[in-house]
Write a protein that holds these residues in place. Structure first.
Motif, short mmCIF file in Angstrom:
data_model
loop_
_atom_site.label_atom_id
_atom_site.label_comp_id
_atom_site.label_asym_id
_atom_site.label_seq_id
_atom_site.Cartn_x
_atom_site.Cartn_y
_atom_site.Cartn_z
N PHE A 25 0.83 -1.21 0.00
CA PHE A 25 0.00 0.00 0.00
C PHE A 25 0.86 1.25 0.00
N LEU A 26 1.84 1.30 0.89
CA LEU A 26 2.68 2.50 0.97
C LEU A 26 3.42 2.76 -0.34
N LYS A 27 3.82 1.68 -0.99
CA LYS A 27 4.49 1.83 -2.29
C LYS A 27 3.53 2.41 -3.32
N ALA A 28 2.30 1.89 -3.34
CA ALA A 28 1.29 2.39 -4.28
C ALA A 28 0.93 3.84 -3.95
N PHE A 29 0.77 4.14 -2.68
CA PHE A 29 0.39 5.49 -2.24
C PHE A 29 1.40 6.53 -2.72
N ASN A 30 2.67 6.19 -2.67
CA ASN A 30 3.73 7.13 -3.03
C ASN A 30 4.18 7.01 -4.49
N SER A 31 3.49 6.18 -5.26
CA SER A 31 3.91 5.93 -6.64
C SER A 31 3.64 7.12 -7.55
N PHE A 32 4.43 7.20 -8.59
CA PHE A 32 4.26 8.26 -9.60
C PHE A 32 2.88 8.16 -10.26
N GLY A 33 2.43 6.94 -10.52
CA GLY A 33 1.14 6.74 -11.18
C GLY A 33 -0.02 7.27 -10.37
N VAL A 34 -0.03 6.97 -9.07
CA VAL A 34 -1.12 7.42 -8.20
C VAL A 34 -1.08 8.94 -8.05
N LYS A 35 0.10 9.50 -7.92
CA LYS A 35 0.19 10.96 -7.79
C LYS A 35 -0.26 11.65 -9.08
#
Length: 209
Positions: free
Chosen positions: A144-154
Protein backbone atom coordinates in the motif's frame (compact mmCIF):
# COMPACT_ATOMS: atom_id res chain seq x y z
CA UNK A 1 -64.34 -1.28 -30.69
CA UNK A 2 -63.92 -1.77 -26.95
CA UNK A 3 -60.51 -3.36 -27.55
CA UNK A 4 -59.44 -0.45 -29.72
CA UNK A 5 -60.60 2.06 -27.13
CA UNK A 6 -58.76 0.19 -24.36
CA UNK A 7 -55.59 0.11 -26.43
CA UNK A 8 -55.87 3.83 -27.06
CA UNK A 9 -56.33 4.50 -23.35
CA UNK A 10 -53.32 2.38 -22.43
CA UNK A 11 -51.19 4.11 -25.07
CA UNK A 12 -52.31 7.51 -23.83
CA UNK A 13 -51.52 6.62 -20.22
CA UNK A 14 -48.09 5.36 -21.26
CA UNK A 15 -47.39 8.54 -23.20
CA UNK A 16 -48.54 10.64 -20.25
CA UNK A 17 -46.23 8.68 -17.96
CA UNK A 18 -43.25 9.32 -20.21
CA UNK A 19 -44.11 12.99 -20.54
CA UNK A 20 -44.60 13.38 -16.81
CA UNK A 21 -41.27 11.72 -16.12
CA UNK A 22 -39.55 13.92 -18.70
CA UNK A 23 -41.02 17.02 -17.02
CA UNK A 24 -40.18 15.78 -13.54
CA UNK A 25 -36.44 16.35 -13.91
CA UNK A 26 -35.38 19.63 -15.46
CA UNK A 27 -32.09 21.36 -16.15
CA UNK A 28 -31.65 24.17 -13.67
CA UNK A 29 -33.71 22.39 -11.04
CA UNK A 30 -32.78 18.77 -10.32
CA UNK A 31 -29.58 18.93 -12.37
CA UNK A 32 -27.23 21.41 -14.03
CA UNK A 33 -26.19 21.14 -17.64
CA UNK A 34 -22.52 22.06 -17.83
CA UNK A 35 -21.68 24.89 -20.23
CA UNK A 36 -18.49 23.10 -21.26
CA UNK A 37 -18.93 19.30 -21.41
CA UNK A 38 -16.04 17.30 -19.97
CA UNK A 39 -14.63 14.50 -22.18
CA UNK A 40 -15.40 10.99 -20.94
CA UNK A 41 -12.80 8.24 -20.59
CA UNK A 42 -14.70 5.72 -22.77
CA UNK A 43 -16.55 7.55 -25.57
CA UNK A 44 -18.47 4.41 -26.56
CA UNK A 45 -20.20 4.24 -23.19
CA UNK A 46 -22.41 6.47 -21.05
CA UNK A 47 -20.22 7.59 -18.18
CA UNK A 48 -21.46 8.16 -14.63
CA UNK A 49 -18.98 9.70 -12.20
CA UNK A 50 -19.45 9.96 -8.44
CA UNK A 51 -17.24 12.50 -6.73
CA UNK A 52 -16.84 11.77 -3.03
CA UNK A 53 -14.71 12.03 0.10
CA UNK A 54 -14.18 9.33 2.71
CA UNK A 55 -14.72 11.93 5.44
CA UNK A 56 -18.08 13.13 4.11
CA UNK A 57 -21.02 11.86 6.22
CA UNK A 58 -23.43 12.18 3.29
CA UNK A 59 -21.10 10.09 1.11
CA UNK A 60 -20.96 7.46 3.84
CA UNK A 61 -24.75 7.36 4.10
CA UNK A 62 -25.07 7.23 0.31
CA UNK A 63 -22.88 4.11 0.04
CA UNK A 64 -25.56 1.48 0.84
CA UNK A 65 -27.92 3.22 -1.61
CA UNK A 66 -25.61 3.70 -4.58
CA UNK A 67 -23.63 0.45 -4.41
CA UNK A 68 -26.55 -1.89 -5.28
CA UNK A 69 -27.51 0.50 -8.09
CA UNK A 70 -23.98 0.38 -9.50
CA UNK A 71 -24.01 -3.42 -9.47
CA UNK A 72 -27.05 -3.59 -11.76
CA UNK A 73 -25.98 -0.96 -14.31
CA UNK A 74 -26.16 -2.18 -17.93
CA UNK A 75 -23.02 -2.81 -19.96
CA UNK A 76 -23.27 0.44 -21.89
CA UNK A 77 -22.83 2.46 -18.67
CA UNK A 78 -19.33 3.09 -17.29
CA UNK A 79 -19.36 4.00 -13.58
CA UNK A 80 -16.35 5.66 -11.98
CA UNK A 81 -15.57 7.08 -8.56
CA UNK A 82 -13.36 10.14 -8.41
CA UNK A 83 -12.09 11.59 -5.13
CA UNK A 84 -12.82 15.26 -4.54
CA UNK A 85 -9.53 17.10 -3.99
CA UNK A 86 -10.17 20.33 -2.10
CA UNK A 87 -6.79 20.41 -0.37
CA UNK A 88 -5.46 19.18 2.95
CA UNK A 89 -6.89 15.90 4.20
CA UNK A 90 -9.22 15.72 1.18
CA UNK A 91 -6.16 15.30 -1.05
CA UNK A 92 -4.61 12.79 1.35
CA UNK A 93 -7.77 10.68 1.35
CA UNK A 94 -8.06 11.06 -2.41
CA UNK A 95 -4.59 9.61 -2.78
CA UNK A 96 -5.61 6.79 -0.40
CA UNK A 97 -8.58 5.92 -2.60
CA UNK A 98 -6.54 6.01 -5.80
CA UNK A 99 -3.85 3.80 -4.27
CA UNK A 100 -6.48 1.25 -3.21
CA UNK A 101 -8.10 1.42 -6.63
CA UNK A 102 -4.74 0.72 -8.28
CA UNK A 103 -4.44 -2.35 -6.05
CA UNK A 104 -7.91 -3.62 -7.04
CA UNK A 105 -9.02 -4.13 -3.46
CA UNK A 106 -12.46 -5.45 -2.55
CA UNK A 107 -15.34 -3.10 -1.73
CA UNK A 108 -15.10 -4.30 1.87
CA UNK A 109 -11.78 -2.44 2.20
CA UNK A 110 -13.39 0.85 1.17
CA UNK A 111 -16.18 0.09 3.64
CA UNK A 112 -13.57 -0.37 6.37
CA UNK A 113 -12.02 3.03 5.54
CA UNK A 114 -15.41 4.75 5.72
CA UNK A 115 -16.22 2.98 8.99
CA UNK A 116 -12.88 3.82 10.59
CA UNK A 117 -13.40 7.51 9.91
CA UNK A 118 -17.07 7.79 10.85
CA UNK A 119 -17.49 5.14 13.53
CA UNK A 120 -14.07 4.76 15.14
CA UNK A 121 -12.78 8.34 15.13
CA UNK A 122 -9.75 7.39 13.04
CA UNK A 123 -9.15 10.38 10.78
CA UNK A 124 -6.53 8.51 8.73
CA UNK A 125 -4.48 11.68 8.48
CA UNK A 126 -1.13 10.01 7.76
CA UNK A 127 -0.11 7.24 5.34
CA UNK A 128 1.08 5.20 8.33
CA UNK A 129 -2.34 5.29 10.02
CA UNK A 130 -3.88 4.27 6.71
CA UNK A 131 -1.43 1.39 6.32
CA UNK A 132 -2.12 0.17 9.87
CA UNK A 133 -5.87 0.09 9.25
CA UNK A 134 -5.51 -1.57 5.88
CA UNK A 135 -3.20 -4.26 7.28
CA UNK A 136 -6.02 -5.24 9.64
CA UNK A 137 -8.25 -5.66 6.60
CA UNK A 138 -6.03 -7.90 4.53
CA UNK A 139 -4.06 -5.30 2.56
CA UNK A 140 -0.28 -5.65 2.52
CA UNK A 141 1.14 -2.68 4.41
CA UNK A 142 4.28 -2.17 2.33
CA UNK A 143 2.47 -2.70 -0.97
CA UNK A 144 0.00 0.00 0.00
CA UNK A 145 2.68 2.50 0.97
CA UNK A 146 4.49 1.83 -2.29
CA UNK A 147 1.29 2.39 -4.28
CA UNK A 148 0.39 5.49 -2.24
CA UNK A 149 3.73 7.13 -3.03
CA UNK A 150 3.91 5.93 -6.64
CA UNK A 151 4.26 8.26 -9.60
CA UNK A 152 1.14 6.74 -11.18
CA UNK A 153 -1.12 7.42 -8.20
CA UNK A 154 0.19 10.96 -7.79
CA UNK A 155 -0.44 11.58 -11.48
CA UNK A 156 -4.00 10.32 -11.16
CA UNK A 157 -4.48 12.57 -8.13
CA UNK A 158 -3.62 15.56 -10.31
CA UNK A 159 -6.13 14.36 -12.90
CA UNK A 160 -8.79 14.09 -10.18
CA UNK A 161 -8.14 17.71 -9.15
CA UNK A 162 -8.57 18.85 -12.74
CA UNK A 163 -11.79 16.87 -13.13
CA UNK A 164 -13.27 18.40 -9.99
CA UNK A 165 -12.53 21.87 -11.37
CA UNK A 166 -13.91 20.99 -14.79
CA UNK A 167 -17.13 19.71 -13.21
CA UNK A 168 -17.24 22.89 -11.09
CA UNK A 169 -18.05 20.99 -7.91
CA UNK A 170 -18.29 22.76 -4.55
CA UNK A 171 -19.17 19.78 -2.36
CA UNK A 172 -19.86 16.04 -2.31
CA UNK A 173 -21.36 13.62 -3.06
CA UNK A 174 -21.94 14.74 -6.64
CA UNK A 175 -22.87 12.71 -9.72
CA UNK A 176 -21.99 13.67 -13.29
CA UNK A 177 -23.55 11.89 -16.27
CA UNK A 178 -21.56 11.72 -19.51
CA UNK A 179 -19.55 14.80 -18.64
CA UNK A 180 -22.63 16.95 -19.28
CA UNK A 181 -25.00 16.88 -16.31
CA UNK A 182 -24.14 17.53 -12.66
CA UNK A 183 -26.44 16.94 -9.68
CA UNK A 184 -26.35 16.03 -6.01
CA UNK A 185 -28.53 14.83 -3.15
CA UNK A 186 -29.72 18.34 -2.44
CA UNK A 187 -30.73 19.30 -5.98
CA UNK A 188 -32.24 15.89 -6.72
CA UNK A 189 -34.20 15.65 -3.49
CA UNK A 190 -32.53 12.84 -1.56
CA UNK A 191 -30.48 9.68 -2.16
CA UNK A 192 -33.10 7.65 -4.02
CA UNK A 193 -34.20 10.56 -6.16
CA UNK A 194 -30.55 11.16 -7.05
CA UNK A 195 -30.42 7.71 -8.63
CA UNK A 196 -33.71 8.37 -10.41
CA UNK A 197 -32.19 11.53 -11.92
CA UNK A 198 -29.16 9.47 -12.93
CA UNK A 199 -31.38 6.86 -14.61
CA UNK A 200 -33.29 9.62 -16.41
CA UNK A 201 -30.12 11.23 -17.74
CA UNK A 202 -28.61 7.89 -18.72
CA UNK A 203 -31.71 7.20 -20.79
CA UNK A 204 -31.58 10.72 -22.21
CA UNK A 205 -28.02 10.12 -23.43
CA UNK A 206 -28.88 6.66 -24.72
CA UNK A 207 -31.82 8.05 -26.72
CA UNK A 208 -29.61 10.77 -28.22
CA UNK A 209 -27.21 8.29 -29.79
Amino acid sequence: MRTLMLSAIIAAVGLFGLTAHAQEFRAGKEYVELAAPVPVSEPGKIEVVELFWYGCPHCYQFEPVINPWVEQLPEDVDFKRVPAMFGGIWNLHGQLFLALESMNVEQSVHDAVFSAYHNEGNKLDTPEKMADLLAKNGVDREAFLKAFNSFGVKGRAEQAKKLGMAYQITGVPVLVVNGKYRFDLGSAGGPQRTLEVADFLIEKERAAR
